[in-house]
Each structure stands twice: as C-alpha cells, then as structure tokens.
Scaffold this motif. Structure first.
Motif, PDB file in Angstrom:
ATOM      1  N   HIS A 140       0.840  -1.199   0.000  1.00 40.68           N
ATOM      2  CA  HIS A 140       0.000   0.000   0.000  1.00 40.68           C
ATOM      3  C   HIS A 140       0.877   1.251   0.000  1.00 40.68           C
ATOM      4  O   HIS A 140       0.664   2.170  -0.804  1.00 40.68           O
ATOM      5  CB  HIS A 140      -0.928  -0.038   1.228  1.00 40.68           C
ATOM      6  CG  HIS A 140      -1.889   1.085   1.305  1.00 40.68           C
ATOM      7  ND1 HIS A 140      -3.022   1.164   0.521  1.00 40.68           N
ATOM      8  CD2 HIS A 140      -1.912   2.183   2.102  1.00 40.68           C
ATOM      9  CE1 HIS A 140      -3.693   2.258   0.824  1.00 40.68           C
ATOM     10  NE2 HIS A 140      -3.033   2.895   1.784  1.00 40.68           N
ATOM     11  N   THR A 141       1.873   1.272   0.847  1.00 35.82           N
ATOM     12  CA  THR A 141       2.796   2.412   0.934  1.00 35.82           C
ATOM     13  C   THR A 141       3.656   2.524  -0.323  1.00 35.82           C
ATOM     14  O   THR A 141       3.833   3.616  -0.883  1.00 35.82           O
ATOM     15  CB  THR A 141       3.681   2.273   2.188  1.00 35.82           C
ATOM     16  OG1 THR A 141       2.828   2.218   3.338  1.00 35.82           O
ATOM     17  CG2 THR A 141       4.651   3.434   2.315  1.00 35.82           C
ATOM     18  N   MET A 142       4.192   1.408  -0.782  1.00 30.28           N
ATOM     19  CA  MET A 142       5.047   1.411  -1.971  1.00 30.28           C
ATOM     20  C   MET A 142       4.271   1.878  -3.199  1.00 30.28           C
ATOM     21  O   MET A 142       4.761   2.706  -3.977  1.00 30.28           O
ATOM     22  CB  MET A 142       5.625   0.017  -2.218  1.00 30.28           C
ATOM     23  CG  MET A 142       6.494  -0.075  -3.466  1.00 30.28           C
ATOM     24  SD  MET A 142       7.043  -1.771  -3.798  1.00 30.28           S
ATOM     25  CE  MET A 142       8.376  -1.881  -2.633  1.00 30.28           C
ATOM     26  N   PHE A 143       3.070   1.361  -3.379  1.00 27.64           N
ATOM     27  CA  PHE A 143       2.265   1.750  -4.540  1.00 27.64           C
ATOM     28  C   PHE A 143       1.928   3.240  -4.489  1.00 27.64           C
ATOM     29  O   PHE A 143       1.905   3.907  -5.521  1.00 27.64           O
ATOM     30  CB  PHE A 143       0.991   0.917  -4.623  1.00 27.64           C
ATOM     31  CG  PHE A 143       1.208  -0.556  -4.905  1.00 27.64           C
ATOM     32  CD1 PHE A 143       2.417  -1.052  -5.392  1.00 27.64           C
ATOM     33  CD2 PHE A 143       0.183  -1.465  -4.678  1.00 27.64           C
ATOM     34  CE1 PHE A 143       2.601  -2.401  -5.647  1.00 27.64           C
ATOM     35  CE2 PHE A 143       0.348  -2.821  -4.931  1.00 27.64           C
ATOM     36  CZ  PHE A 143       1.560  -3.286  -5.418  1.00 27.64           C
ATOM     37  N   GLU A 144       1.686   3.783  -3.299  1.00 26.33           N
ATOM     38  CA  GLU A 144       1.407   5.217  -3.182  1.00 26.33           C
ATOM     39  C   GLU A 144       2.617   6.046  -3.621  1.00 26.33           C
ATOM     40  O   GLU A 144       2.478   7.035  -4.343  1.00 26.33           O
ATOM     41  CB  GLU A 144       1.016   5.581  -1.756  1.00 26.33           C
ATOM     42  CG  GLU A 144       0.667   7.053  -1.610  1.00 26.33           C
ATOM     43  CD  GLU A 144       0.153   7.414  -0.232  1.00 26.33           C
ATOM     44  OE1 GLU A 144      -0.385   8.518  -0.097  1.00 26.33           O
ATOM     45  OE2 GLU A 144       0.273   6.593   0.711  1.00 26.33           O
ATOM     46  N   GLU A 145       3.791   5.649  -3.184  1.00 25.71           N
ATOM     47  CA  GLU A 145       5.010   6.351  -3.610  1.00 25.71           C
ATOM     48  C   GLU A 145       5.148   6.296  -5.128  1.00 25.71           C
ATOM     49  O   GLU A 145       5.514   7.281  -5.771  1.00 25.71           O
ATOM     50  CB  GLU A 145       6.238   5.728  -2.944  1.00 25.71           C
ATOM     51  CG  GLU A 145       6.326   5.964  -1.456  1.00 25.71           C
ATOM     52  CD  GLU A 145       7.403   5.125  -0.783  1.00 25.71           C
ATOM     53  OE1 GLU A 145       8.134   4.375  -1.466  1.00 25.71           O
ATOM     54  OE2 GLU A 145       7.505   5.204   0.458  1.00 25.71           O
ATOM     55  N   GLN A 146       4.844   5.137  -5.701  1.00 23.05           N
ATOM     56  CA  GLN A 146       5.003   4.958  -7.145  1.00 23.05           C
ATOM     57  C   GLN A 146       3.980   5.764  -7.933  1.00 23.05           C
ATOM     58  O   GLN A 146       4.329   6.409  -8.924  1.00 23.05           O
ATOM     59  CB  GLN A 146       4.941   3.479  -7.501  1.00 23.05           C
ATOM     60  CG  GLN A 146       6.137   2.717  -6.985  1.00 23.05           C
ATOM     61  CD  GLN A 146       6.001   1.217  -7.119  1.00 23.05           C
ATOM     62  OE1 GLN A 146       5.032   0.704  -7.665  1.00 23.05           O
ATOM     63  NE2 GLN A 146       6.984   0.489  -6.603  1.00 23.05           N
ATOM     64  N   TYR A 147       2.712   5.756  -7.525  1.00 28.68           N
ATOM     65  CA  TYR A 147       1.737   6.517  -8.310  1.00 28.68           C
ATOM     66  C   TYR A 147       1.934   8.020  -8.132  1.00 28.68           C
ATOM     67  O   TYR A 147       1.666   8.799  -9.043  1.00 28.68           O
ATOM     68  CB  TYR A 147       0.295   6.067  -8.070  1.00 28.68           C
ATOM     69  CG  TYR A 147      -0.398   6.546  -6.814  1.00 28.68           C
ATOM     70  CD1 TYR A 147      -0.762   7.881  -6.627  1.00 28.68           C
ATOM     71  CD2 TYR A 147      -0.752   5.634  -5.816  1.00 28.68           C
ATOM     72  CE1 TYR A 147      -1.423   8.292  -5.477  1.00 28.68           C
ATOM     73  CE2 TYR A 147      -1.417   6.037  -4.673  1.00 28.68           C
ATOM     74  CZ  TYR A 147      -1.747   7.373  -4.514  1.00 28.68           C
ATOM     75  OH  TYR A 147      -2.406   7.787  -3.382  1.00 28.68           O
ATOM     76  N   THR A 148       2.439   8.440  -6.983  1.00 26.14           N
ATOM     77  CA  THR A 148       2.743   9.860  -6.778  1.00 26.14           C
ATOM     78  C   THR A 148       3.863  10.301  -7.715  1.00 26.14           C
ATOM     79  O   THR A 148       3.786  11.377  -8.341  1.00 26.14           O
ATOM     80  CB  THR A 148       3.110  10.124  -5.306  1.00 26.14           C
ATOM     81  OG1 THR A 148       1.999   9.740  -4.482  1.00 26.14           O
ATOM     82  CG2 THR A 148       3.456  11.578  -5.065  1.00 26.14           C
ATOM     83  N   GLU A 149       4.878   9.475  -7.838  1.00 26.51           N
ATOM     84  CA  GLU A 149       5.981   9.783  -8.767  1.00 26.51           C
ATOM     85  C   GLU A 149       5.473   9.825 -10.204  1.00 26.51           C
ATOM     86  O   GLU A 149       5.836  10.713 -10.977  1.00 26.51           O
ATOM     87  CB  GLU A 149       7.104   8.743  -8.598  1.00 26.51           C
ATOM     88  CG  GLU A 149       8.414   9.120  -9.265  1.00 26.51           C
ATOM     89  CD  GLU A 149       8.432   8.934 -10.773  1.00 26.51           C
ATOM     90  OE1 GLU A 149       9.115   9.725 -11.465  1.00 26.51           O
ATOM     91  OE2 GLU A 149       7.758   8.007 -11.265  1.00 26.51           O
ATOM     92  N   LEU A 150       4.629   8.879 -10.571  1.00 22.71           N
ATOM     93  CA  LEU A 150       4.075   8.840 -11.923  1.00 22.71           C
ATOM     94  C   LEU A 150       3.203  10.061 -12.216  1.00 22.71           C
ATOM     95  O   LEU A 150       3.198  10.566 -13.348  1.00 22.71           O
ATOM     96  CB  LEU A 150       3.276   7.552 -12.142  1.00 22.71           C
ATOM     97  CG  LEU A 150       4.108   6.299 -12.361  1.00 22.71           C
ATOM     98  CD1 LEU A 150       3.279   5.044 -12.108  1.00 22.71           C
ATOM     99  CD2 LEU A 150       4.695   6.289 -13.763  1.00 22.71           C
TER     100      LEU A 150
END
Length: 156
Positions: free
Chosen positions: A49-59
C-alpha cells in the motif's frame, strides 16, 4: 508564432507523437498502480500500500513533465481516456488480482514504459533533441529501478 528551436517540424511532430505514447503508457501505469494501492490485500498489505502510493505519486509528476515536453515541441498532449487507450501498450486491469499478480503486472508495466521510451532515442539523437533524450533517460532510470524493486518482491 513559428517555433524555431533547431528541430525541424517533421521531427518535432514525430518526437511529440512518440512522447504521446510514453505519456499514455505512463498514465495507464499510474491508473493501474493507484488501483492496486486502493485494492491490495494480504500479508504484505502495508508494505505494498505504501510502496504503490510512492510509485503513483511519482508517476503523477512524470505525466505532467512528459506532457509539458510535448507542448514545448509545439504539439498538443493527448489528454483523454480514449486517446490514452488508443496509444498505450499497457493492458488495463478490470479485476482485483492477488498481491503477487499486482506486483508482476506492475513490473511488466514499468518494462513497457522503458521500451516505449527507448524507442525514441534514435530520433532524438538524429534530431539533436537532447532535452527529450534527457527526459527519457531520467524516466528510464526511474522505471528500471522501480521494476527491479518490484521484481525483488517476487523472488525467493
């Protein structure tokens, strides 16, 4: 007003079209990553959940940068779901896969963006478009690192 940045109109249009595909792939990956952030379950929930949030924020930041480069080249950026669906190579996920399948799909998505971005290098180099080449290099580095990190979760 005429654009005179040292890249002829034909090449600017071709580069912008290629960046449109990078944008569509990036946006499709953003949506998929955000979907998985919302819907992941299982023992790795908090980590993913945390990792995916970091990734979609970067995207989210990346799609803006890519679209602005397209505009700098004098073209309009694709900006609708229908345009993105026509341009992207990333398959839409309509269900809610298991966490490991989410990870595998995201690895595949990042690798797709990498290949789409790489396909523009020859044209950028032959057009002396260092700005787009630099943007693509930065994007490839992010996607390669992210794919590696995701892939490592599937090993062992």
């Amino acid at each position: 007003m005429q654009i005179d940045i040292g890249i002829n109109e034909t090449n600017r249009t071709a580069i912008a079209d290629g960046l449109g595909r990078v944008l569509a792939d990036s946006y499709a990956l953003y949506l998929k990553t955000h979907n998985f952030h919302w819907n992941v379950t299982g023992p790795m929930f908090q980590t993913l959940h945390t990792m995916f949030e970091e990734q979609y924020t970067e995207l989210a930041m990346a799609v803006d940068e890519i679209a602005e480069r397209i505009r700098s080249l004098g073209a309009f950026a694709p900006a609708s779901f229908s345009a993105f669906s026509e341009l992207t190579s990333i398959k839409e996920e309509r269900g809610v896969p298991a966490a490991k399948d989410m990870i595998a799909q995201l690895v595949e998505g990042h690798e797709t963006v990498i290949k789409t971005a790489r396909s523009l290098y020859a044209l950028c180099n032959s057009s002396d478009d260092d700005a787009t080449a630099d943007l693509l290099t930065a994007r490839i580095q992010v996607h390669e690192k992210t794919a590696w990190m995701l892939r490592s979760l599937l090993e062992g």
